[in-house]
Design a protein around this motif. Structure first.
Motif, short mmCIF file in Angstrom:
data_model
loop_
_atom_site.label_atom_id
_atom_site.label_comp_id
_atom_site.label_asym_id
_atom_site.label_seq_id
_atom_site.Cartn_x
_atom_site.Cartn_y
_atom_site.Cartn_z
N ALA A 323 0.82 -1.20 0.00
CA ALA A 323 0.00 0.00 0.00
C ALA A 323 0.86 1.26 0.00
O ALA A 323 0.53 2.26 -0.66
N GLY A 326 2.01 1.88 -3.34
CA GLY A 326 0.94 2.49 -4.10
C GLY A 326 0.86 3.98 -3.87
O GLY A 326 0.74 4.76 -4.82
N TYR A 341 -0.15 -1.76 -7.21
CA TYR A 341 0.25 -2.04 -5.84
C TYR A 341 -0.97 -2.09 -4.91
O TYR A 341 -1.05 -2.94 -4.01
N ALA A 342 -1.92 -1.17 -5.11
CA ALA A 342 -3.11 -1.15 -4.26
C ALA A 342 -3.91 -2.43 -4.43
O ALA A 342 -4.38 -3.02 -3.45
N ALA A 345 -2.14 -5.22 -2.64
CA ALA A 345 -2.32 -5.12 -1.19
C ALA A 345 -3.71 -5.60 -0.78
O ALA A 345 -3.86 -6.32 0.22
N ALA A 355 -4.66 1.10 1.03
CA ALA A 355 -4.76 0.53 -0.31
C ALA A 355 -6.10 0.90 -0.95
O ALA A 355 -6.17 1.23 -2.14
N ARG A 359 -6.58 3.13 -4.36
CA ARG A 359 -7.37 2.63 -5.49
C ARG A 359 -8.49 3.60 -5.85
O ARG A 359 -8.77 3.82 -7.04
#
Length: 402
Positions: A323, A326, A341-342, A345, A355, A359
């Motif tokens: 996160a 992200g 990445y989010a 996670a 996260a 997003r």
């Protein structure tokens, strides 16, 4: 250092877009805000899933982003599509919507270029003439071989580089053992419950590492100087432990987006908040992308560090570092990487707050305010510069973003 490269025509301009971004976009809309014919960077968005879904709401989102660049007076848009040309260039509806919305906002749509699967051309005025893609392949930089020395090298597309570094299972086992040693040390020092039954002897190195938590801002500042490729198991475990705890993680994000004093302020604010006081609005604003522009080099160093921490951490512990990767990617303008990445996670922890926030930022095309403040003054030394606009109308200033 500012690098200015002038393009004589649209083909040269298109050849420079990947050099502005550091990658070649695919299925993308690239928006280049302009001021007096000079670009102020570049923003990339995913194309809508189907051309039929394009409406003026999408165009309003795009033009709204340009309007946030307060000094912009126009824009160039480039559509990168995998659709064939057929009887003409694709995505006419998208371009028309952008033109209408730009006109309504007082912005000049300088050009609208489309790079399709089998041809390219301009949809700025009149029927578009489809031209051969061969005109764009390995197009030399105008101004000679040294003209693009200040521009990034081109690597892949917008998704390239989002994968975590390759680390072995043995490396992760060593970091896992360091996590357990650190947990045992924190049990002795702080009374925290250990992750596993505590051994009779606690590793002195783990005790020393745990003591570093007494001055968290100093730890985070020193960590920026560590070599990400040679992290010790205890270094990776210590950072992973911190980044998996929201209160300590937020201190890291504020500090890496500001400086050591900012981290100390965030640490003090966290303690006061836990005692019932209000959390300072200026510190909270950093998390939402507001306030002073961070030093990109600090964010890059932090991202390289945390990517290695995530790679060295077992999947079950990885959501926190992922996160943070992200958020750092989002803060650097790399929304495609941030979403990757989010999502990773959230695969590990479906309730992970940071996260989920990252997003949502990406899904709503929300970028940090500092992404729109590049080039607000007239000092050319303050900006990196990339390609020029078509037909010799100026030079464009490149900011790397995904």
């Amino acid at each position: 250092m500012t690098t200015t490269v002038k393009a004589a025509d649209a083909a040269q301009f298109l050849s420079l877009i990947p050099r502005m971004l550091g990658y070649t976009p695919t299925r993308s809309l690239v928006v280049v805000p302009m001021r007096r014919g000079r670009s102020l960077g570049a923003m990339r968005l995913d194309l809508p899933p189907r051309e039929a879904m394009v409406d003026d709401g999408f165009a309003a989102t795009v033009i709204g982003m340009v309007c946030r660049v307060e000094v912009a007076d126009g824009l160039v848009v480039v559509v990168y599509s995998d659709a064939p040309t057929g009887e003409g260039l694709p995505h006419r509806d998208l371009v028309d919507g952008l033109r209408r919305t730009a006109d309504a906002s007082g912005l000049d749509l300088i050009d609208a270029l489309v790079v399709a699967a089998d041809g390219w051309g301009s949809q700025r005025v009149g029927p578009a003439r489809v031209r051969a893609l061969s005109e764009l392949v390995a197009h030399p930089l105008p101004g000679g071989p040294d003209a693009g020395a200040g521009l990034p090298e081109v690597h892949g597309d917008q998704s390239t580089g989002a994968q975590l570094p390759e680390r072995s299972a043995a490396d992760r086992r060593r970091v896992g053992a360091a996590h357990r040693s650190l947990s045992a040390a924190l049990s002795v020092l702080c009374g925290l419950p250990p992750e596993s039954p505590r051994a009779d002897r606690v590793d002195p190195a783990a005790l020393a590492a745990a003591c570093e938590l007494d001055d968290l801002p100093q730890l985070y500042e020193r960590a920026l100087q560590w070599d990400p490729d040679t992290l010790s198991p205890l270094q990776a475990a210590l950072l992973g432990w911190c980044l998996s705890r929201p209160a300590l993680r937020d201190v890291a994000l504020v500090q890496w987006a500001s400086d050591a004093a900012g981290g100390a302020g965030a640490m003090d604010a966290q303690r006061r908040w836990e005692d019932g006081e209000e959390y300072p609005a200026d510190l909270a604003a950093v998390m939402w992308g507001e306030g002073a522009s961070p030093d990109p080099a600090r964010l890059e160093s932090a991202l390289a560090l945390v990517r290695q921490v995530a790679a060295l951490t077992a999947a079950g512990r990885r959501a926190g570092p992922l996160a943070v990767c992200g958020w750092l990617s989002w803060a650097l303008g790399r929304s495609t990487h941030a979403a990757h990445y989010a999502d990773a996670a959230l695969d590990g922890d479906r309730e992970h707050g940071l996260a989920d926030i990252v997003r949502s930022f990406v899904a709503s095309a929300h970028l940090p305010d500092w992404a729109f403040r590049r080039g607000e003054d007239d000092d050319p030394s303050a900006r990196r510069t990339g390609p020029t606009s078509p037909a010799g109308r100026g030079s464009s200033r490149g900011s790397r973003g995904r």
